[in-house]
Design a protein around this motif. Structure first.
Motif: not given
Ligand code: URA
Length: 258
Positions: A103, A106, A210-213, A133
């Motif tokens: 992102d 990021t 946006h997986q981590v978010k 991350y």
């Molecule tokens: N997950 C996210 O939310 N953003 C990223 O840029 C990468 C993984």
């Protein structure tokens, strides 16, 4: 050795079909001579291939580690924002593309290559390469939320996320972090009131948007800082200044698949 039409495709001049038309039209010179045979064998490291007066980068595969800054987007071009390509020298950009995307806000480890097979081996959904991350998120993560994140969460997709690994570094008051760090994002209006921030590491083996978010949001946490620090067994080289890139060594390429 590689066929001329394949060389042109790898150098991002055109697809194989269009490349053959360019060759037939006499638009491609090899070592100063027009080459009309699409099957002519090119020695990548030695032969000079020229199209429209421009020498094409060798089709030799390249793999770069880029230390992405926050604030640039993973796209070829954009009218509004700086793109990741703008950090690359003209001669290193040709035919090269990012392996996956990060992102705009990021930062951290982003790989670049001109090698489709390399990208596929790392990014294809069936490959499940781990990506780690480091995050700061507003909110707290208790035992129960920790378990939920690790076992799989509903982030609004058809399926739950795959099992992940979460390691909490600590929980801090936003005011304390503000005193310690001078990151620009901490100066935002929305961070005026004091709140708890959880800092930690999340390792996932998928690459959803946006997986981590979204995973952290599903347990009530709002990511305010995100940095990719590892892909497979390869760690971001923290001595590589933000905004710079360098070639991966053979050893580092192996580490990616460990
Ligand atoms: N997950 C996210 O939310 N953003 C990223 O840029 C990468 C993984």
């Amino acid at each position: 050795m590689i066929r001329l039409d394949k060389f042109l495709a790898q150098a991002d001049v055109a697809g194989r079909k269009k490349a053959r038309i360019l060759i037939a039209n006499g638009e491609i010179k090899v070592n100063g001579e027009v080459q009309l045979d699409p099957a002519a064998e090119i020695e990548e490291e030695k032969d000079l291939v020229v199209y429209q007066g421009r020498q094409l980068a060798s089709a030799k595969t390249v793999h770069y580690m880029f230390h992405k800054p926050s604030g640039c987007i993973t796209a070829k071009s954009d009218l509004q924002h700086k793109t990741v390509f703008e950090y690359f020298k003209e001669e290193d950009r040709c035919g090269v593309f990012p392996v996956g995307r990060l992102d705009k806000d990021t930062e951290g480890l982003l790989l670049f290559t001109n090698d489709g097979k390399f990208e596929h081996a790392l990014m294809h959904p069936t490959k499940h390469v781990d990506k780690t991350y480091y995050f700061w998120a507003l909110g707290c993560i208790d035992e129960e939320k920790h378990k939920i994140i690790e076992s799989g969460v509903d982030i609004g997709d058809e399926t739950l996320t795959l099992p992940a690994k979460l390691k909490i570094e600590g929980s801090y008051l936003l005011t304390d972090l503000k005193q310690q760090y001078s990151y620009d994002f901490l100066k935002r209006e929305q961070f005026k009131k004091d709140q708890m921030v959880t800092c930690g590491y999340l390792t996932i083996s998928e690459g959803r948007k946006h997986q981590v978010k979204r995973m952290l949001k599903s347990i009530g946490c709002f990511v305010i800082y995100l940095k990719r620090i590892q892909i497979g067994g390869l760690k971001l080289d923290e001595t590589l200044p933000v905004g710079e890139y360098r070639a991966l060594s053979e050893e580092e390429i192996k580490q990616l698949f460990e």
